[in-house]
Design a protein around this motif. Structure first.
Motif, short mmCIF file in Angstrom:
data_model
loop_
_atom_site.label_atom_id
_atom_site.label_comp_id
_atom_site.label_asym_id
_atom_site.label_seq_id
_atom_site.Cartn_x
_atom_site.Cartn_y
_atom_site.Cartn_z
N HIS A 97 2.71 31.02 -1.97
CA HIS A 97 2.89 32.20 -2.81
C HIS A 97 4.35 32.37 -3.19
O HIS A 97 4.70 32.54 -4.36
N ARG A 103 0.91 30.90 -8.49
CA ARG A 103 1.05 31.35 -9.87
C ARG A 103 0.75 30.21 -10.85
O ARG A 103 0.08 30.42 -11.88
N GLU A 106 -2.91 29.83 -10.99
CA GLU A 106 -3.50 30.91 -11.79
C GLU A 106 -3.33 30.65 -13.29
O GLU A 106 -4.20 31.02 -14.09
N GLN A 107 -2.25 29.97 -13.65
CA GLN A 107 -1.99 29.65 -15.06
C GLN A 107 -2.71 28.38 -15.50
O GLN A 107 -2.61 27.99 -16.67
N ASP A 137 -7.92 34.11 -5.46
CA ASP A 137 -8.97 33.38 -6.16
C ASP A 137 -8.52 32.05 -6.75
O ASP A 137 -9.35 31.22 -7.11
N ALA A 138 -7.23 31.84 -6.88
CA ALA A 138 -6.74 30.63 -7.57
C ALA A 138 -6.73 29.40 -6.68
O ALA A 138 -6.61 28.28 -7.18
#
Length: 239
Positions: A97, A103, A106-107, A137-138
């Motif tokens: 994280h 991130r 997620e992208q 969730d990613a």
């Protein structure tokens, strides 16, 4: 170009068969034409590297320099596997994280997965839900039940034990028990002189006709079952 795929293999508790799972995963990706780069965090003397030396590097992931070795290369490597020593699971989840890996997932710029190897204990069951919440969730969460380490049935037929964690969004991967004598042969094979590095893994041992026919049979049968579990988990999907 396929998204870079990084798999973390970890457990808070030691002795649950984490490295066995990592070795099998490295073999699996090689057999599927997607050789993985491995990182062994069991400093100063790792176990994964004994079986997967050509593609594996020892690293102290608790240091900034070690973290740069690993994480600076992830987006340039099709498949990376980080075999985490016992006790650093929660810290590593926080690290991915903090460094922005989650991130990126997620992208849609990389794929992340955790192979969470559990023991047959209430603490392990509770750990599943806690880890799932921390991942988000990613990151794909695989709960690995490794029957190689003991003969426990992981709370089967115990209605008083909550199974909510095992019925969560995590994908269950069952690693069957390998014949104990066969595992001894595979392990001893890594220490024999004049054995090429590529022959020291499960698939390497099974393909070497110089090894015991009986032991090779046990190993190859077990490997087929494990690979079928990995296929069912859709590890080689490229989306």
């Amino acid at each position: 170009m396929p998204k870079p795929f990084t798999i973390f293999v970890g457990a808070q508790k030691g002795g649950v068969g984490k490295t066995t799972c990592s070795i099998a995963l490295m073999d699996y990706f090689a057999q599927r034409g997607m050789p993985a780069r491995g990182w062994d965090t069991e400093m100063p003397k790792g176990n994964l590297i004994r079986f997967q030396r050509p593609r594996t590097q020892l690293v102290d992931i608790s240091t900034s320099d070690g973290q740069m070795d690993v994480f600076d290369s992830l987006q340039q490597t099709p498949v990376s596997l980080i075999d985490m020593k016992a006790g650093i699971l929660a810290d590593t989840v926080q690290l991915i994280h903090d460094l922005g890996c989650v991130r990126l997932a997620e992208q849609g710029l990389m794929r992340l997965a955790l192979f969470h190897v559990i023991g047959s204990s209430i603490a392990s069951i509770d750990e599943i839900a806690e880890t799932a919440r921390a991942l988000g969730d990613a990151v794909r969460h695989y709960v690995v039940i490794n029957h190689h380490t003991n003969d426990a049935s992981f709370f089967a037929n115990m209605p008083d034990v909550s199974k909510d964690a095992l019925n969560s969004s995590a994908v269950i991967v069952n690693i069957p028990k390998l014949n104990t004598r066969a595992m001894e042969f595979v392990d001893a094979n890594t220490r024999r002189p004049n054995v090429p590095d590529q022959a020291k893994s499960f698939t390497g041992f099974g393909a070497d006709e110089g090894n015991s026919f009986t032991m090779r049979g046990y190993v190859n049968s077990w490997t087929e079952k494990v690979f079928a579990e990995f296929d069912a988990a859709r590890l080689t999907t490229r989306d």
